[in-house]
Each structure stands twice: as C-alpha cells, then as structure tokens.
Write a protein that holds these residues in place. Structure first.
Motif, PDB file in Angstrom:
ATOM      1  N   ASN A   1      31.888  26.237 -26.657  1.00 37.49           N
ATOM      2  CA  ASN A   1      30.571  26.710 -27.102  1.00 37.49           C
ATOM      3  C   ASN A   1      30.055  27.921 -26.341  1.00 37.49           C
ATOM      4  O   ASN A   1      29.117  28.566 -26.812  1.00 37.49           O
ATOM      5  CB  ASN A   1      29.573  25.553 -27.134  1.00 37.49           C
TER       6      ASN A   1
ATOM      7  N   GLY B   1      39.623  20.965 -30.871  1.00 38.51           N
ATOM      8  CA  GLY B   1      38.379  20.910 -31.652  1.00 38.51           C
ATOM      9  C   GLY B   1      38.231  19.567 -32.358  1.00 38.51           C
ATOM     10  O   GLY B   1      37.308  18.796 -32.078  1.00 38.51           O
TER      11      GLY B   1
ATOM     12  N   GLN C   1      29.519  26.201 -39.288  1.00 39.73           N
ATOM     13  CA  GLN C   1      29.268  27.293 -38.322  1.00 39.73           C
ATOM     14  C   GLN C   1      29.586  28.645 -38.954  1.00 39.73           C
ATOM     15  O   GLN C   1      28.864  29.622 -38.757  1.00 39.73           O
ATOM     16  CB  GLN C   1      30.107  27.074 -37.054  1.00 39.73           C
TER      17      GLN C   1
HETATM   18  O1  LIG Z   1      34.711  19.919 -32.597  1.00 36.84           O
HETATM   19  C1  LIG Z   1      33.605  20.767 -32.634  1.00 36.84           C
HETATM   20  C2  LIG Z   1      34.010  22.160 -33.038  1.00 36.84           C
HETATM   21  O2  LIG Z   1      35.081  22.569 -32.290  1.00 36.84           O
HETATM   22  C3  LIG Z   1      32.880  23.141 -32.938  1.00 36.84           C
HETATM   23  O3  LIG Z   1      33.335  24.440 -33.189  1.00 36.84           O
HETATM   24  C4  LIG Z   1      32.129  23.086 -31.631  1.00 36.84           C
HETATM   25  O4  LIG Z   1      31.013  23.927 -31.680  1.00 36.84           O
HETATM   26  C5  LIG Z   1      31.701  21.681 -31.302  1.00 36.84           C
HETATM   27  O5  LIG Z   1      31.047  21.620 -30.062  1.00 36.84           O
HETATM   28  C6  LIG Z   1      32.894  20.752 -31.299  1.00 36.84           C
HETATM   29  O6  LIG Z   1      32.472  19.461 -30.980  1.00 36.84           O
END
Ligand SMILES: O[C@H]1[C@H](O)[C@@H](O)[C@H](O)[C@@H](O)[C@H]1O
Length: 614
Positions: free
Chosen positions: A313, A495, A192
């Motif tokens: 999100n 997370g 990301q």
């Molecule tokens: O563990 C992940 C993570 O934290 C990401 O940053 C998030 O976008 C996802 O949806 C999550 O499943």
C-alpha cells in the motif's frame, strides 16, 4: 488436541481410510476403487453446475470491489478536496486513514457478527453500510461530514473483507474454491483500478468532481444488496446453527444436483465432532487452546502481516508520488499513470486466479515472494542511484525571509526532499539542472514554495519547477521498472493468497473469529505501513525504506516455506489435519502426510437417516 489422536478415538464411530494427502483429491473427486459407494456423490461435487457458484462468487466479490474502490478512490479525490475545502495535512491524513482504521475495528467485530447472524446478513449489512456511506460522501457539505462518511465506509470495508472470502469458500466446490476466493481479490484490485480511472476522469471537473468520485460506490453497493436478497446463506453456517434441512436444500441448490449426501454428511460429522470436543469460553480462547486452530491462526495472521509489510500500500497509495520521483511532473499525468499501476495490479491478479488451482497456494506464494523481494530491491537501487546523482543546491536566494529556514542548509536535493518542510526549486535546460535552491514549502499547499520564484505568484514568469517529495533524476526508468515488476510479482501471489488461505484453514467453529483476527491484522499493518512510509523514508531515505521492505519480504519467504501447507483441492473439513503437527515441519512430509478420509456409509449419519430427512 491432535487431530490424528482424535481420529483414532473416533475409529469405532466411523470408517476411516489412511491416505497420502495427494490421494485425497482423487478419492473425493474421482472415486477411488476402494471407495465404491462414493462414486456418485464425488462426481456430483466435481460436476455440479459451477455456474451458480460463479454467480455467488460474483455478487459476493462486489464486496471486494467496494473495498478496492473505496481505498483507491481517495487519493485522486484528495487532490480536488484539499483545494476546495482547504484541507491541511492533518485533515488529509484523517480522511485517508480513518477508513482503514474503521475497517480494522469492524473486521475484528465482524467475527462475532458472522457467527451470530450468518454470512448472508453480514454481506447485506456491509452493502447497506457502503450505500449509506457513498450517499453521505456525495452530499457532504463540510469536512466533518466527509470524515463521518469515510468512517462509515470503513466499517463496511472491514465487514466485507472478512466475510466475503469465508462465504465464497463455504459455498464453493473444493476444486474451484481457490479460484473463486481469489476472484474476490481480483475484484479488490479491479475496484482500485476503476477508482483510479474515475479519479482521472473527474479530475477535469474541478468543482465537485470529488462528489462523483466518492459517491459512485453506492451503485455496486446497491447492486450487491439487491442480488444478495435472493442468494442463499452458507450451508455450513446453517448446519452449525442446527438448520439441517435448510442446509441440505441450499447445498443441493448450489451444487445443482441432489447427490450431495457425502458432502453434507462430511460437514455435519465434522460439526458434531467439533461440538463434542470444543470446551466452553470465548472462541478466541478456544482457538488459542487448540493446537491445530492456534497454528492456523498464526499462519493466517502471519500471511496477512507479511502481505502488508512487503509495502503494497505504499505502492498503491503513493504511486503518484513515486511516479513523480520517476520524473512525472504533471499532476494529471501522475493520476493517469497511477491508473496504469493499478491496472498492472489487476491484470496480474488475474494471472493468480488462473494459477491458483494449477500450481497451488504454496508454490504461488513462494514464487511471488521471491519476485516481490527482488523487485523491491530493484526499486531501492533505482532510488539509491537517484540519490547518488542527486543535484546539488547551486542558488542561494538573497530574500531575507529564507535566512532562518533550515531548508537553506541542505547542499543536495536528496536531503532537501526528505525534509517535509522543504522542496527543491530549479530551472532546467535540457537535462541540465540550473539555479537550484532548497526552499520552504507553503504549509497550506505543498504544490508551491512559501515564497520566492517557486511560489504560485511568480512560478510562471520564472519558468522554475517545484519538486516536493522528489528530486529530478535520470534514473527514473529503474524506479518505474521496479514498480511494474513489483506489482507483476506481488499481484498473483502475495496479494490474493493471504485472503484465500485464511478462508480455508480454520475449522468451522473457528472460521469467523480466525478470519476476523487475520483481517484485523491486515488492516492494522496496513495503517502502520502506509502511515509510516513518509517518516520511514525521512529517516532511512527512500532507498533505505525499500531495502527494508525487500528484507521483510525475504523474511516472509522463510515463514511461508516453513509454515504454509498446501490446501489445494482438499475439502474444508480435511484442512484442519494439515495443522496437526508442529509448525515449520509441515513441508518436510510433503506428499507423505497421513490424512483420514471419511467413507460414505461409515459415518454415524446413516443413509437411512438421510432418507428419513428427505
Ligand atoms: O490483497 C489486497 C490487494 O493486494 C490490494 O491491492 C491491497 O491494496 C490490499 O491491501 C490487499 O489486501
């Protein structure tokens, strides 16, 4: 059936020692005095070359990287795409959420594929799908092909998201398992972050920049595909399929030693036991019918659901909007600051990798939730103060085109901003807002008003600012603080832990299906929360939405407190026993819980059988 009862039945088949849970690790890794025979192999499990385990984790976690990259890159790509392809709001939403929706479906289907073809084939499949999708996206001539490419990429993400943690958990030595699986989430957040940097870099290339943004994912996908051609299948899956010799060789290979008998026996015994016990019918049905597996499924799906309900999100996908709320007006600046947000998520996931084997999954998750909920509260307070200090509408344009617009009825920026059809147009003198009006947004381009001084043609000459989705505020720093705190607390625990815990709590026969279901729940809740965020904000206001997420995070605290047992250091085959009692009682016996430990030589696979096989 209760594991404790089941173990009692099996007592004449193998030797069992009763041990408090905290002793299990010692017995397996340090050879307890009463466990004299196991000394050698336990040391092997502890000391077998972890280097290879790291290589396996690296190549597998490229799947996590692609998951993060492909979900992250689209927000920046969209800024360019919507201009170049003239995309309306529906098409923009379709291009973003089609990937997440496809991921939900393929994660669910991934359980079946995993059981049938194995982890390696599924990872190879996911990386080929990623490569194919990346190529399609980079050469897409129109929006329909783009949509197809985004759907293809989503299929890859779903399979990777459920297979990779399972594969890493199954090949890792117990003392490194949590850390190695958490590396996968580190790669997700790394993906990301890189996506946001790529977005920033290519945002200067107004013509076709999105092709690079979306197409670059093909590179790590091809790397993963090539790497995996040379990497082994999970020994646990091989054993389940009756390929014992191959499984034994793979285990020796990945542990870097020939002394893998105890681990091998333990896995094999468990599989045989499970096979004897498991009735027929679809795996999901069997999971629901078996107490421990059902409880594990509830915990796994609950964790994934709460991860998404705590709003990660909305923060990741809307960080640019939230930053705009915090007073950042320039698009490009917002993109770069979104990269800072993504970097914070990545950095603090690293803290999680460091902490997971030190403090354990349970404490890490609980601590993370408290901080997450508190930071959401800070975010909400920031928005609340901004709303209370919301500038009034002071200017009512005489242009007759505005007379029928609902926008003109709003007296304050707060209400104007929450109506998706309106935006706030104003002049500024230092920190004083002047000549502010609420005007109709241009439906084809939300970056300008439909007409008047904030429409594109006149904006420059009047020096007016156009605020869509936000209000100018002096409380922006609280929002920014809340955002950074939120990621700093969320990233080490909430997370990664849902993925890590899910990779280890199911018995082997239920592992693929259990992970498929929980990953599916994660993706479905992801779509729900991210698609409803703007609507929820419209009905409850921004601060209302964040108070809601903060409350949901608190609810998840109760869930984790009552239901999540500690799995740190246990071999996968022992974790099932943690779910042998009713949910919500697992913590009350912390430290005194009784488990059974298999003793080498007492299993029904004798050493003799072992040497015959060799
Ligand atoms: O563990 C992940 C993570 O934290 C990401 O940053 C998030 O976008 C996802 O949806 C999550 O499943």
């Amino acid at each position: 059936m209760d594991k404790v009862i089941r173990n009692t039945k099996l007592e004449d088949e193998r030797s069992l020692i009763r041990a408090p849970s905290d002793l299990i690790i010692n017995k397996r890794t340090n050879a307890a005095p009463s466990d004299a025979n196991s000394g050698e192999s336990n040391t092997a499990i502890q000391e077998g070359s972890p280097k290879f385990a790291y290589i396996l984790a690296f190549f597998s976690a490229l799947g996590g990287f692609l998951f993060g990259y492909d979900t992250g890159v689209v927000s920046g790509a969209m800024l360019l795409l919507k201009r170049e392809m003239n995309l309306n709001a529906l098409w923009q939403e379709l291009l973003v959420s089609s990937t997440v929706g496809a991921a939900a479906l393929s994660a669910l289907a991934g359980g079946y594929l995993n059981g049938l073809f194995g982890r390696k084939i599924c990872i190879l499949l996911a990386s080929s799908i990623f490569s194919f999708g990346g190529i399609i996206l980079s050469i897409a001539p129109n929006k329909e092909v783009l949509l197809f490419g985004r759907l293809v990429v989503g299929l890859g993400i779903g399979i990777a998201s459920m297979t990779v943690p399972v594969y890493i958990a199954e090949v890792s030595p117990p003392h490194l398992r949590g850390q190695l699986v958490t590396i996968n989430t580190l790669f997700i957040t790394g993906g990301q972050f890189i996506a946001s940097v790529v977005d920033g870099a290519f945002s200067y290339l107004s013509n076709g920049g999105w092709r690079y943004m979306l197409g670059l994912s093909a590179i790590p996908a091809v790397l993963q595909f090539l790497g995996f051609l040379f990497l082994p299948e999970s020994p646990r899956w091989l054993l389940q399929k009756g390929r014992s010799q191959q499984a034994h060789q793979v285990l020796m290979h990945i542990r870097g030693t020939e002394n893998v008998e105890e681990e091998y026996d333990s896995i094999k015994t468990t599989i045989e036991e499970e096979e004897k016990e498991s009735g027929g019918g679809p795996v999901l049905w069997r999971i629901l019918a078996s107490g421990p597996a059902r409880r594990a499924l509830i915990v796994g799906c609950g964790l994934q659901m709460f991860q998404q309900l705590s709003g990660i999100n909305t923060v990741m996908y809307y960080s640019a909007t939230i930053l705009q709320m915090a007073g950042v007006r320039d698009d490009r600046m917002a993109i770069w600051l979104a990269a800072v947000t993504a970097f914070t998520n990545f950095l603090f996931t690293l803290v999680g990798v460091w902490l997971v084997e030190r403090v354990g999954r349970r404490k890490l998750t609980l601590g993370s939730i408290i901080g997450t909920s508190a930071s959401l509260f800070v975010l909400a307070v920031g928005f609340l103060l901004s709303a209370h200090a919301s500038p009034p509408v002071t200017f009512h344009p005489s242009d007759p085109t505005f007379f029928n617009s609902t926008c003109t009825h709003y007296g304050f920026c707060e209400y104007c901003m929450l109506d998706p059809n309106c935006g706030f147009c104003y002049n500024e003198n230092g920190s004083t807002i002047l000549n502010s009006s609420c005007e109709h947004v241009n439906p084809a381009n939300t970056e300008e008003a439909a007409s008047g001084r904030c429409s594109n043609t006149t904006q420059e000459s009047t020096d007016a600012f156009w605020a869509y989705n936000y209000c100018p505020t002096t409380y922006s720093w609280i929002v920014l603080l809340g955002l950074i705190l939120y990621l700093a607390f969320f990233a080490p625990g909430m997370g990664p832990m849902p993925w890590t815990v899910n990779s280890e709590i199911y018995p082997l026969w239920a592992r693929s299906t259990g992970n498929a279901c929980s990953a599916g729940v994660n993706w479905i809740c992801n779509v729900l929360v991210s698609l409803t965020f703007l609507h929820v904000a419209q009905y409850l206001t921004y601060y209302g939405a964040f108070f809601l997420y903060s409350g949901l995070a608190l609810l998840s605290f109760l869930f984790v407190l009552g239901c999540l047992p500690e799995t740190k250091g246990l071999v996968l085959e022992d974790i099932e026993t943690l779910f042998s009692t009713r949910l919500c009682t697992c913590d009350t016996t912390d430290g005194q819980k009784v488990h059974y430990v298999r003793v080498k030589g007492g299993n029904h696979f004798s050493d003799e059988e072992f040497s015959n096989r060799e």
